[in-house]
Scaffold this motif. Structure first.
Motif, PDB file in Angstrom:
ATOM      1  N   UNK A   8       0.769  -1.324  -0.019  1.00 22.52           N
ATOM      2  CA  UNK A   8       0.144   0.260  -0.120  1.00 22.52           C
ATOM      3  C   UNK A   8       0.966   1.221   0.082  1.00 22.52           C
ATOM      4  N   UNK A   9       1.862   1.263   0.676  1.00 22.92           N
ATOM      5  CA  UNK A   9       2.753   2.384   0.883  1.00 22.92           C
ATOM      6  C   UNK A   9       3.367   2.783  -0.467  1.00 22.92           C
ATOM      7  N   UNK A  10       4.010   1.669  -1.229  1.00 23.02           N
ATOM      8  CA  UNK A  10       4.591   1.634  -2.398  1.00 23.02           C
ATOM      9  C   UNK A  10       3.729   2.227  -3.390  1.00 23.02           C
ATOM     10  N   UNK A  11       2.525   1.867  -3.318  1.00 31.17           N
ATOM     11  CA  UNK A  11       1.552   2.396  -4.334  1.00 31.17           C
ATOM     12  C   UNK A  11       1.200   3.923  -4.069  1.00 31.17           C
ATOM     13  N   UNK A  12       1.228   4.312  -3.040  1.00 30.15           N
ATOM     14  CA  UNK A  12       0.868   5.633  -2.701  1.00 30.15           C
ATOM     15  C   UNK A  12       1.949   6.702  -2.458  1.00 30.15           C
ATOM     16  N   UNK A  13       3.185   6.101  -2.242  1.00 29.79           N
ATOM     17  CA  UNK A  13       4.112   6.946  -2.098  1.00 29.79           C
ATOM     18  C   UNK A  13       5.136   7.034  -3.153  1.00 29.79           C
ATOM     19  N   UNK A  14       5.211   6.055  -4.034  1.00 31.52           N
ATOM     20  CA  UNK A  14       5.879   6.148  -5.236  1.00 31.52           C
ATOM     21  C   UNK A  14       5.638   7.243  -6.053  1.00 31.52           C
ATOM     22  N   UNK A  15       4.510   7.887  -6.334  1.00 31.67           N
ATOM     23  CA  UNK A  15       4.128   8.914  -7.162  1.00 31.67           C
ATOM     24  C   UNK A  15       5.124  10.253  -6.423  1.00 31.67           C
ATOM     25  N   UNK A  16       4.928  10.327  -5.039  1.00 25.85           N
ATOM     26  CA  UNK A  16       5.646  11.532  -4.492  1.00 25.85           C
ATOM     27  C   UNK A  16       6.895  11.289  -4.514  1.00 25.85           C
ATOM     28  N   UNK A  17       7.541  10.234  -4.511  1.00 23.29           N
ATOM     29  CA  UNK A  17       9.167   9.871  -4.674  1.00 23.29           C
ATOM     30  C   UNK A  17       9.502  10.204  -6.011  1.00 23.29           C
ATOM     31  N   UNK A  18       8.960   9.516  -6.857  1.00 23.84           N
ATOM     32  CA  UNK A  18       9.540   9.618  -8.181  1.00 23.84           C
ATOM     33  C   UNK A  18       9.057  11.040  -9.100  1.00 23.84           C
ATOM     34  N   UNK A  19       7.755  11.390  -8.575  1.00 22.88           N
ATOM     35  CA  UNK A  19       7.344  12.717  -9.336  1.00 22.88           C
ATOM     36  C   UNK A  19       7.747  13.945  -8.622  1.00 22.88           C
ATOM     37  N   UNK A  20       8.108  14.075  -7.410  1.00 24.92           N
ATOM     38  CA  UNK A  20       8.293  15.138  -6.711  1.00 24.92           C
ATOM     39  C   UNK A  20       9.819  15.134  -5.927  1.00 24.92           C
ATOM     40  N   UNK A  21      10.022  14.155  -5.048  1.00 22.84           N
ATOM     41  CA  UNK A  21      11.105  14.268  -4.230  1.00 22.84           C
ATOM     42  C   UNK A  21      12.481  14.098  -4.833  1.00 22.84           C
ATOM     43  N   UNK A  22      12.458  13.121  -6.011  1.00 22.40           N
ATOM     44  CA  UNK A  22      13.789  13.082  -6.667  1.00 22.40           C
ATOM     45  C   UNK A  22      13.900  14.016  -7.526  1.00 22.40           C
ATOM     46  N   UNK A  23      13.030  14.356  -8.666  1.00 28.08           N
ATOM     47  CA  UNK A  23      13.172  15.834  -9.419  1.00 28.08           C
ATOM     48  C   UNK A  23      13.456  16.995  -8.736  1.00 28.08           C
ATOM     49  N   UNK A  24      13.124  17.183  -7.650  1.00 28.45           N
ATOM     50  CA  UNK A  24      13.349  18.505  -6.686  1.00 28.45           C
ATOM     51  C   UNK A  24      14.911  18.303  -6.486  1.00 28.45           C
ATOM     52  N   UNK A  25      15.184  17.082  -5.885  1.00 25.00           N
ATOM     53  CA  UNK A  25      16.778  16.880  -5.278  1.00 25.00           C
ATOM     54  C   UNK A  25      17.640  17.067  -6.644  1.00 25.00           C
ATOM     55  N   UNK A  26      17.165  16.404  -7.708  1.00 26.40           N
ATOM     56  CA  UNK A  26      18.153  16.607  -8.967  1.00 26.40           C
ATOM     57  C   UNK A  26      17.970  17.915  -9.399  1.00 26.40           C
ATOM     58  N   UNK A  27      17.007  18.593  -9.344  1.00 29.64           N
ATOM     59  CA  UNK A  27      16.971  20.143  -9.798  1.00 29.64           C
ATOM     60  C   UNK A  27      18.144  20.780  -8.724  1.00 29.64           C
ATOM     61  N   UNK A  28      18.160  20.788  -7.684  1.00 30.40           N
ATOM     62  CA  UNK A  28      19.003  21.551  -6.763  1.00 30.40           C
ATOM     63  C   UNK A  28      20.534  20.902  -6.675  1.00 30.40           C
ATOM     64  N   UNK A  29      20.689  19.759  -7.085  1.00 31.12           N
ATOM     65  CA  UNK A  29      21.925  18.905  -6.960  1.00 31.12           C
ATOM     66  C   UNK A  29      22.625  19.231  -8.336  1.00 31.12           C
ATOM     67  N   UNK A  30      21.856  19.318  -9.609  1.00 26.05           N
ATOM     68  CA  UNK A  30      22.712  19.142 -10.987  1.00 26.05           C
ATOM     69  C   UNK A  30      22.986  20.487 -11.511  1.00 26.05           C
ATOM     70  N   UNK A  31      22.635  21.393 -10.710  1.00 31.57           N
ATOM     71  CA  UNK A  31      23.119  22.888 -11.249  1.00 31.57           C
ATOM     72  C   UNK A  31      24.524  23.179 -10.985  1.00 31.57           C
ATOM     73  N   UNK A  32      25.376  23.039 -12.106  1.00 30.57           N
ATOM     74  CA  UNK A  32      26.863  23.236 -11.880  1.00 30.57           C
ATOM     75  C   UNK A  32      27.038  24.336 -13.083  1.00 30.57           C
ATOM     76  N   UNK A  33      27.877  25.465 -12.535  1.00 33.57           N
ATOM     77  CA  UNK A  33      28.422  26.469 -13.417  1.00 33.57           C
ATOM     78  C   UNK A  33      29.722  25.876 -14.158  1.00 33.57           C
ATOM     79  N   UNK A  34      29.539  25.615 -15.119  1.00 29.66           N
ATOM     80  CA  UNK A  34      30.660  25.032 -15.906  1.00 29.66           C
ATOM     81  C   UNK A  34      31.704  26.136 -16.460  1.00 29.66           C
ATOM     82  N   UNK A  35      31.226  27.118 -16.555  1.00 30.93           N
ATOM     83  CA  UNK A  35      32.184  28.213 -16.865  1.00 30.93           C
ATOM     84  C   UNK A  35      32.738  28.385 -18.315  1.00 30.93           C
ATOM     85  N   UNK A  36      31.574  28.016 -19.226  1.00 28.20           N
ATOM     86  CA  UNK A  36      31.961  28.071 -20.763  1.00 28.20           C
ATOM     87  C   UNK A  36      32.763  27.127 -20.978  1.00 28.20           C
TER      88      UNK A  36
END
Length: 458
Positions: free
Chosen positions: A292-320
């Motif tokens: 039950x938890x897997x069905x109900x929490x998976x959308x929160x995990x894959x649809x919000x938690x992981x993308x938000x983490x990726x958004x704040x972790x993936x930002x790298x200033x490459x510097x051209x």
């Protein structure tokens, strides 16, 4: 004594690697693949937006948002938004990992050693070889060597999304292998984080954390009590206790994502005998709480938690171009790319081949070793957990940390492209076989091959 002759005894059926899993497992894995596709796309989209924003004229606003602190200092919770996404939101993802591991061990195919040994051994090979590749390239540089664990991780959401898009006709055994491999890989990454990247542990906080953990485990096992009163959802009781456990684990010095895994392991995967009275029509009582938890929490995990983490972790200033050239010339970047792309292929495929020789088994007749190589390529997509380990190894905003993230991005793209090319070609080959198997199904929708397996075991 009569000397009667008869037909010679039949040779025992040869053992096979990547044989068919149980039908229930095949159905469940197919469902997970379909649901993770959207989450994987959101993950990639969030990372692309972060990279573009961090290298645009508005980059200062991105880093300002990421570094804004929110929280309460006495409990060590005065964290930046980026840290909240890594320590807090990612704990939801690791809670899902804990649920998945518990389910696989208790009622999934991992409970059968003959089916578990291949993905478990392959996962260890896929961790050891990339780590050795990275260490060999960075040998002699003690600061760079701190990132040895970065190329050991596999991103479940990203890899599963690619597989779901290009592998709709691949044999279920291959898909089960990838998902099980990624789950075991995450367990190893969790152990590495807990043992290597935890420091200054406050044992008093750990002892205090046993109180909410015990309460959570007790309530989670009293499934009938949780579902007796429909106006009081289970999460309303469990969530505050889980948050309290997370806060104490965070304050103890152990990385807070470990709290999610531990809580996931406390949730029962099996149905209890007292799940309900005869004739009770409450649907929730006919499923294990983990399901039950897997069905109900998976959308929160894959649809919000992981993308938000990726958004704040993936930002790298490459510097051209100059900054990109500097990153590409770094041994940290090179070690991560070769570790994830080459190390994963060699480790996973090599150990799988070794297991078949040791156990004297053969690859399932329907498969080829190129299929294993394709899956091993996808396992080289080390995004979410690799980004987390990079931040734990080098910190946020450091030069080596930025080089590590460039390596993670590049390796993940290369692994996804190479794996997609191999498996897309194999997907066409298996399309006809899948159509034939579907044609052999009875009216109940279960392929005859699974019914034959079941009857043979009776």
């Amino acid at each position: 004594m009569s000397n009667t002759s008869g037909p010679p005894p039949a040779d025992p059926a040869p053992r096979t690697t990547f044989g068919r899993g149980s039908y229930s497992e095949v159905v469940r894995i197919g469902d997970i693949l379909r649901r993770e596709t959207v989450g994987g796309m959101l993950l990639v989209g969030a990372a692309i937006i972060a990279i573009i924003w961090a290298n645009s004229p508005f980059a200062d606003s991105y880093f300002s948002i990421r570094d804004t602190t929110i929280g309460y200092e006495p409990w060590h919770l005065n964290l930046s938004i980026g840290a909240w996404s890594a320590d807090g939101l990612l704990a939801i993802f690791f809670f899902m990992v804990g649920l998945e591991l518990k389910r696989e061990i208790m009622i999934g195919d991992l409970r059968q050693w003959d089916r578990a040994i291949v993905p478990v051994a392959a996962a260890f090979g896929g961790v050891l070889i990339p780590a050795l590749v990275y260490a060999a390239i960075n040998w002699g540089d003690s600061e760079a060597l701190r990132g040895w664990a970065i190329p050991t991780a596999t991103d479940i959401a990203f890899a599963v999304a690619v597989l779901a898009i290009i592998g709709s006709h691949l044999p279920p055994a291959l898909r089960i292998f990838l998902l099980t491999l990624a789950v075991v890989d995450d367990l190893i990454a969790i152990l590495i984080i807990a043992l290597v990247y935890s420091s200054g542990i406050q044992f008093s906080m750990l002892l205090w954390s046993l109180i909410p953990l015990g309460a959570y485990a007790l309530l989670a096992r009293r499934q009938r009590l949780l579902f007796r009163y429909r106006h009081l959802p289970a999460w309303l009781l469990l969530l505050p206790i889980g948050v309290a456990f997370w806060v104490l684990i965070h304050a103890s010095g152990i990385h807070a994502t470990i709290a999610g895994v531990v809580l996931g392991f406390t949730v029962p995967a099996r149905l209890r005998a007292d799940r309900g009275e005869p004739g009770d029509d409450e649907d929730d009582e006919h499923h294990g709480l983990a399901e039950l938890f897997e069905h109900r929490i998976r959308p929160l995990s894959s649809g919000f938690a992981v993308p938000v983490f990726a958004f704040f972790s993936a930002g790298v200033a490459i510097g051209g171009a100059e900054g990109l050239a500097s990153a590409l010339g770094s041994t940290v970047t090179l070690g991560i790319v070769l570790g994830l792309v080459v190390g994963k292929i060699v480790g996973i495929t090599g150990v799988t081949w070794l297991v078949t020789k040791v156990t004297r088994s053969n690859l399932d007749p329907s498969l080829r070793w190129i299929d294993v190589v394709g899956v091993a390529c996808l396992a080289g997509i080390g995004f979410t957990v690799s980004l987390l380990v990079a931040e734990l190894s080098f910190g946020v905003g450091t030069e080596l940390g930025d080089h590590a993230k460039v390596g993670i991005f590049l390796a993940s793209v290369v692994a996804a492209v190479v794996g997609s090319i191999i498996l897309a070609a194999r997907n066409k080959h298996y399309a006809a076989l899948e159509a034939k198997e579907a044609a052999d199904s009875d009216l109940d929708g279960v392929p005859d091959v699974y019914e034959d397996d079941y009857q043979a075991r009776q």
